[in-house]
Scaffold this motif. Structure first.
Motif, short mmCIF file in Angstrom:
data_model
loop_
_atom_site.label_atom_id
_atom_site.label_comp_id
_atom_site.label_asym_id
_atom_site.label_seq_id
_atom_site.Cartn_x
_atom_site.Cartn_y
_atom_site.Cartn_z
N GLU A 66 0.83 -1.21 0.00
CA GLU A 66 0.00 0.00 0.00
C GLU A 66 0.86 1.26 0.00
OE1 GLU A 66 -2.77 -0.06 3.26
OE2 GLU A 66 -3.56 -2.02 2.66
N LEU A 67 1.89 1.26 0.82
CA LEU A 67 2.80 2.39 0.88
C LEU A 67 3.53 2.55 -0.45
CD1 LEU A 67 4.08 4.70 2.48
CD2 LEU A 67 5.71 3.04 3.40
N ALA A 68 3.92 1.44 -1.05
CA ALA A 68 4.62 1.49 -2.34
C ALA A 68 3.71 2.05 -3.44
CB ALA A 68 5.10 0.09 -2.72
N GLU A 69 2.45 1.68 -3.42
CA GLU A 69 1.52 2.21 -4.42
C GLU A 69 1.39 3.72 -4.27
OE1 GLU A 69 -2.18 0.08 -5.39
OE2 GLU A 69 -1.40 -1.52 -4.10
N ALA A 70 1.24 4.20 -3.05
CA ALA A 70 1.12 5.64 -2.82
C ALA A 70 2.41 6.35 -3.21
CB ALA A 70 0.79 5.91 -1.35
N THR A 71 3.54 5.75 -2.90
CA THR A 71 4.84 6.34 -3.24
C THR A 71 5.03 6.36 -4.75
OG1 THR A 71 5.74 5.57 -1.14
CG2 THR A 71 7.32 6.19 -2.84
N ALA A 72 4.68 5.28 -5.41
CA ALA A 72 4.84 5.19 -6.87
C ALA A 72 3.99 6.23 -7.59
CB ALA A 72 4.47 3.78 -7.35
N LYS A 73 2.79 6.47 -7.08
CA LYS A 73 1.92 7.47 -7.71
C LYS A 73 2.53 8.86 -7.67
CE LYS A 73 -2.41 5.06 -6.94
NZ LYS A 73 -3.61 4.97 -6.12
N GLY A 74 3.29 9.15 -6.63
CA GLY A 74 3.89 10.46 -6.47
C GLY A 74 5.31 10.56 -7.02
N ALA A 75 5.86 9.46 -7.48
CA ALA A 75 7.25 9.45 -7.96
C ALA A 75 7.35 10.06 -9.35
CB ALA A 75 7.79 8.03 -7.98
N THR A 76 8.44 10.77 -9.58
CA THR A 76 8.67 11.37 -10.89
C THR A 76 9.71 10.60 -11.69
OG1 THR A 76 10.31 12.87 -9.96
CG2 THR A 76 8.04 13.67 -10.13
N ASP A 77 10.44 9.71 -11.03
CA ASP A 77 11.43 8.90 -11.73
C ASP A 77 11.66 7.61 -10.97
OD1 ASP A 77 13.01 9.49 -9.54
OD2 ASP A 77 14.50 10.62 -10.64
#
Length: 179
Positions: A97-108
């Motif tokens: 869940e944390l990875a999904e939220a982080t991935a959505k906000g990642a630019t690279d």
């Protein structure tokens, strides 16, 4: 009840209620701790969590590369996290869940792959790439976007082309054996 804060009147009922979810607070604390630089002369206490998050983001990126969501891909991400880091089911779910939220906000992807490069030896990177292929094949279909994400991550992890292809073939064979 009405409150006045710096000249602005606020209805107490309109204020958000405090968070009563300790798991979410722990997840946010882990995330913030992973972003803080370590104190001079000491290893960062969140290094393992940050490495787990970076790995989980790479697995989730493969899942997100598909135009449609498949429960089999999510199950493959959770299985990969349990295997890679010896996590319990609830820990793997929270990390995903944390990875999904982080991935959505990642630019690279570089910030994640650089952490992986710093901590994983080549055999660990190869196993991770194989697990990523397992996620890609979990729904029975390999999209061009999934293939591109995998190629890009493998390149950023400095995985040799031959090893990349062999990891794909092993995951493909395993996927055929499960159907």
């Amino acid at each position: 009840m009405q409150m006045t804060v710096t000249g602005v009147s606020i209805e107490a009922a309109s204020l958000p209620s405090p968070c009563h979810h300790p798991a979410m607070l722990k997840t946010l604390q882990d995330l913030f701790n992973s972003l803080l630089p370590p104190a001079p002369g000491r290893a960062a206490p969140g290094d393992e969590h940050a490495l787990q998050l970076a790995t989980a983001v790479m697995l989730v990126e493969v899942m997100r590369a598909d135009a449609s969501f498949h429960a089999d891909e999510r199950a493959a991400v959770l299985a990969a996290l349990r295997e890679k880091f010896h996590l319990a089911d609830d820990e793997a779910a929270r990390l995903a869940e944390l990875a999904e939220a982080t991935a959505k906000g990642a630019t690279d992807l570089f910030s994640f792959t650089s952490r992986i490069n710093d901590h994983f030896e080549m055999p660990q990177k190869l196993r991770m790439v194989e697990l990523m292929w397992t996620v890609a094949y979990a729904d029975g279909h390999l999209s061009e976007h999934e293939r591109h994400v995998l190629w890009r991550v493998a390149d950023l992890l400095h995985v040799p082309q031959g090893a990349y292809v062999h990891a794909r073939l092993r995951a493909q064979e395993a996927a055929r054996g499960q159907t």
